[in-house]
Scaffold this active site. Structure first.
Site, PDB file in Angstrom:
ATOM      1  N   LYS A   1      -4.728  -6.491  15.325  1.00  0.00           N
ATOM      2  CA  LYS A   1      -4.714  -5.052  15.068  1.00  0.00           C
ATOM      3  C   LYS A   1      -6.080  -4.563  14.638  1.00  0.00           C
ATOM      4  O   LYS A   1      -6.700  -5.229  13.814  1.00  0.00           O
ATOM      5  CB  LYS A   1      -3.677  -4.829  13.978  1.00  0.00           C
ATOM      6  CG  LYS A   1      -3.602  -3.492  13.350  1.00  0.00           C
ATOM      7  CD  LYS A   1      -2.661  -3.608  12.186  1.00  0.00           C
ATOM      8  CE  LYS A   1      -2.462  -2.256  11.587  1.00  0.00           C
ATOM      9  NZ  LYS A   1      -1.605  -2.312  10.436  1.00  0.00           N
TER      10      LYS A   1
ATOM     11  N   ARG B   1      -2.337   7.221   7.445  1.00  0.00           N
ATOM     12  CA  ARG B   1      -2.277   7.602   6.025  1.00  0.00           C
ATOM     13  C   ARG B   1      -1.229   8.692   5.799  1.00  0.00           C
ATOM     14  O   ARG B   1      -0.410   8.599   4.895  1.00  0.00           O
ATOM     15  CB  ARG B   1      -3.647   8.089   5.535  1.00  0.00           C
ATOM     16  CG  ARG B   1      -4.743   7.050   5.571  1.00  0.00           C
ATOM     17  CD  ARG B   1      -4.609   6.062   4.411  1.00  0.00           C
ATOM     18  NE  ARG B   1      -4.857   4.703   4.862  1.00  0.00           N
ATOM     19  CZ  ARG B   1      -6.048   4.167   5.097  1.00  0.00           C
ATOM     20  NH1 ARG B   1      -7.125   4.885   4.877  1.00  0.00           N
ATOM     21  NH2 ARG B   1      -6.161   2.930   5.523  1.00  0.00           N
TER      22      ARG B   1
ATOM     23  N   GLU C   1      -8.923 -17.176  10.969  1.00  0.00           N
ATOM     24  CA  GLU C   1      -7.759 -16.529  10.353  1.00  0.00           C
ATOM     25  C   GLU C   1      -6.472 -16.927  11.089  1.00  0.00           C
ATOM     26  O   GLU C   1      -5.460 -17.251  10.476  1.00  0.00           O
ATOM     27  CB  GLU C   1      -7.905 -14.998  10.410  1.00  0.00           C
ATOM     28  CG  GLU C   1      -8.809 -14.406   9.359  1.00  0.00           C
ATOM     29  CD  GLU C   1      -8.069 -14.149   8.036  1.00  0.00           C
ATOM     30  OE1 GLU C   1      -6.915 -14.563   7.887  1.00  0.00           O
ATOM     31  OE2 GLU C   1      -8.689 -13.532   7.144  1.00  0.00           O
TER      32      GLU C   1
ATOM     33  N   LYS D   1      -6.419  -8.703  11.182  1.00  0.00           N
ATOM     34  CA  LYS D   1      -6.379  -7.266  10.942  1.00  0.00           C
ATOM     35  C   LYS D   1      -7.752  -6.820  10.486  1.00  0.00           C
ATOM     36  O   LYS D   1      -8.257  -7.259   9.458  1.00  0.00           O
ATOM     37  CB  LYS D   1      -5.348  -6.942   9.876  1.00  0.00           C
ATOM     38  CG  LYS D   1      -5.300  -5.476   9.528  1.00  0.00           C
ATOM     39  CD  LYS D   1      -4.127  -5.172   8.643  1.00  0.00           C
ATOM     40  CE  LYS D   1      -4.150  -3.717   8.204  1.00  0.00           C
ATOM     41  NZ  LYS D   1      -3.009  -3.420   7.338  1.00  0.00           N
TER      42      LYS D   1
ATOM     43  N   CYS E   1       0.793  -1.235   0.000  1.00  0.00           N
ATOM     44  CA  CYS E   1       0.000   0.000   0.000  1.00  0.00           C
ATOM     45  C   CYS E   1       0.825   1.286   0.000  1.00  0.00           C
ATOM     46  O   CYS E   1       0.387   2.292  -0.535  1.00  0.00           O
ATOM     47  CB  CYS E   1      -1.035   0.010   1.124  1.00  0.00           C
ATOM     48  SG  CYS E   1      -0.344   0.151   2.769  1.00  0.00           S
TER      49      CYS E   1
ATOM     50  N   SER F   1      -2.561   3.925  14.896  1.00  0.00           N
ATOM     51  CA  SER F   1      -2.421   5.380  14.838  1.00  0.00           C
ATOM     52  C   SER F   1      -3.611   6.130  15.451  1.00  0.00           C
ATOM     53  O   SER F   1      -3.423   7.104  16.175  1.00  0.00           O
ATOM     54  CB  SER F   1      -2.213   5.813  13.386  1.00  0.00           C
ATOM     55  OG  SER F   1      -3.293   5.391  12.575  1.00  0.00           O
TER      56      SER F   1
ATOM     57  N   CYS G   1      -3.500  -2.572  -0.906  1.00  0.00           N
ATOM     58  CA  CYS G   1      -2.460  -3.438  -0.340  1.00  0.00           C
ATOM     59  C   CYS G   1      -2.054  -4.560  -1.286  1.00  0.00           C
ATOM     60  O   CYS G   1      -1.179  -5.362  -0.954  1.00  0.00           O
ATOM     61  CB  CYS G   1      -2.951  -4.033   0.974  1.00  0.00           C
ATOM     62  SG  CYS G   1      -3.440  -2.782   2.161  1.00  0.00           S
TER      63      CYS G   1
ATOM     64  N   TYR H   1       3.053   3.582  19.025  1.00  0.00           N
ATOM     65  CA  TYR H   1       3.799   4.817  18.739  1.00  0.00           C
ATOM     66  C   TYR H   1       4.274   5.452  20.044  1.00  0.00           C
ATOM     67  O   TYR H   1       5.077   6.378  20.024  1.00  0.00           O
ATOM     68  CB  TYR H   1       2.925   5.784  17.926  1.00  0.00           C
ATOM     69  CG  TYR H   1       2.494   5.150  16.624  1.00  0.00           C
ATOM     70  CD1 TYR H   1       3.384   5.088  15.556  1.00  0.00           C
ATOM     71  CD2 TYR H   1       1.253   4.531  16.481  1.00  0.00           C
ATOM     72  CE1 TYR H   1       3.032   4.454  14.368  1.00  0.00           C
ATOM     73  CE2 TYR H   1       0.889   3.906  15.300  1.00  0.00           C
ATOM     74  CZ  TYR H   1       1.785   3.864  14.253  1.00  0.00           C
ATOM     75  OH  TYR H   1       1.442   3.224  13.086  1.00  0.00           O
TER      76      TYR H   1
HETATM   77  C1  PBG Z   1      -0.705  -1.544   5.805  1.00  0.00           C
HETATM   78  C2  PBG Z   1      -0.746  -1.017   7.165  1.00  0.00           C
HETATM   79  C3  PBG Z   1      -1.652  -0.089   7.690  1.00  0.00           C
HETATM   80  C4  PBG Z   1      -1.271   0.074   9.018  1.00  0.00           C
HETATM   81  C5  PBG Z   1      -0.143  -0.695   9.251  1.00  0.00           C
HETATM   82  N1  PBG Z   1       0.160  -1.380   8.099  1.00  0.00           N
HETATM   83  C6  PBG Z   1      -2.739   0.673   7.046  1.00  0.00           C
HETATM   84  C7  PBG Z   1      -3.957  -0.013   6.562  1.00  0.00           C
HETATM   85  O1  PBG Z   1      -4.080  -1.218   6.549  1.00  0.00           O
HETATM   86  O2  PBG Z   1      -4.865   0.707   6.116  1.00  0.00           O
HETATM   87  C8  PBG Z   1      -1.975   0.955   9.996  1.00  0.00           C
HETATM   88  C9  PBG Z   1      -1.230   1.187  11.244  1.00  0.00           C
HETATM   89  C10 PBG Z   1      -1.754   2.292  12.048  1.00  0.00           C
HETATM   90  O3  PBG Z   1      -2.865   2.815  11.847  1.00  0.00           O
HETATM   91  O4  PBG Z   1      -1.036   2.680  12.968  1.00  0.00           O
HETATM   92  N2  PBG Z   1       0.586  -1.583   5.311  1.00  0.00           N
END
Ligand code: PBG
Length: 312
Positions: free
Chosen positions: A243, A201, A228, A191, A122, A269, A130, A303
């Site tokens: 996650k 983003r 999964e 996920k 991505c 995030s 992705c 973070y």
């Molecule tokens: C995809 C990826 C994402 C995050 C980590 N790896 C974004 C998504 O799947 O949209 C998000 C991590 C975060 O929000 O801290 N490579």
């Protein structure tokens, strides 16, 4: 005279007693720090959506790793942002791409650091998905071929662990079939398609506004998460990532109870940005991270890792 009820207050009376009876304790060795490395930067640059976090350049990377190390951490997860993107995410497999260079640099200057390379298209595709797109759909199996090639360049650069985060079916099996056994595979097994990824983003240099609902898991699902996770175990995963973390503590506990592998929770995030916005964020982060560990996480990506480590 004996009481007719149980007394809990004696266990809470003094700090000493409370500490002695504490069930959950955070350890520095459990934390993983995410690091963004941007190919187009000379200096580091603040990420507005993630206060306190910066995109690094190869020139500032050593200073950042030194800070991580001085905080007492020994694990980082890397995200690369290339200068150029295309429909195939070709730059991701460049042996001299930004992430491959970053891995080599860290392994050379800080050989004791465990380097986890997030593996996803991505950040490298111009459409922001992705995986590879064919007839407006994710082409799962073609994406696996591409991820295998990219993972081999990460391994060659010295990554200890690759963490495929795109929720492609069969990715663990695909990676295990090409990587040597020293390189571990930690899939993001569970996920969710989450709105809590919003601030990422900007960090990942993406203006993606589309939807990943056709390949990430819906947040209404609980039993599907177990399926999964089981699939990834059968395919040979060395650990599993769940996650987001905070709104998914039930899932972390489910997975922890079911599997005999380390469970890694990713405080994403949006969770960070929300918790960071309150007064006394240190106490709030401490409580939320204890909650994630209490739910069953063996390791936590956050973070806030560097900051919490300084307090432990
Ligand atoms: C995809 C990826 C994402 C995050 C980590 N790896 C974004 C998504 O799947 O949209 C998000 C991590 C975060 O929000 O801290 N490579």
């Amino acid at each position: 005279m004996t009481d007719k009820f149980k007394r809990f207050h004696p266990l809470r009376e003094t700090k000493e007693i409370r500490v002695k009876n504490q069930e959950t304790r955070l350890k520095k060795s459990e934390f993983i720090m995410p690091i963004f490395i941007h190919e187009g930067l000379l200096l580091s640059k603040p990420i507005n959506s993630l206060p306190g976090i910066r995109q690094q350049s190869l020139g500032t990377l050593d200073d950042e790793i030194l800070e991580v190390k001085e905080a007492g951490l020994d694990k980082v997860i890397l995200f690369g942002i290339p200068k150029s993107k295309d429909a195939l995410g070709s730059e991701a497999a460049n042996p001299n791409g930004i992430i491959q260079k970053a891995i080599r640099q860290i392994k050379k200057n800080f050989p004791e650091m465990t380097v986890i390379a997030d593996l996803c298209l991505c950040e490298y595709t111009n459409h922001g998905h992705c995986g590879l797109i064919k007839n407006d759909k994710i082409d799962n199996d073609a994406t696996l071929e591409s991820l295998k090639k990219i993972a081999l360049t990460y391994e060659e650069a010295g990554a200890d662990i690759v963490a495929p985060s795109g929720m492609m079916d069969g990715v663990t099996f695909a990676l295990k079939s090409v990587l040597n056994s020293k390189t571990k595979v930690w899939p993001y097994s569970v996920k969710y398609c989450s709105h809590f990824y919003g601030p990422f983003r900007e960090a990942a240099g993406s203006d993606f506004t589309g939807s990943r609902e056709a390949y990430q898991m819906a947040f209404t699902q609980r039993e599907e998460a177990e399926r999964e996770a089981k699939a990834d175990i059968e395919e040979g995963a060395d650990a599993l990532i769940v996650k987001p973390a905070g709104p998914y503590l039930d899932i972390i506990r489910d997975i922890k109870n079911q599997v005999k592998l380390p469970v890694i929770a990713y405080q994403v995030s949006g969770e960070y940005a929300m918790l960071k916005s309150v007064k006394n964020d240190e106490a709030i982060f401490y409580e939320s991270l204890v909650g994630i560990k209490r739910a069953g996480a063996d390791f936590i990506v956050s973070y806030y890792s560097k900051e919490i480590a300084r307090t432990l």
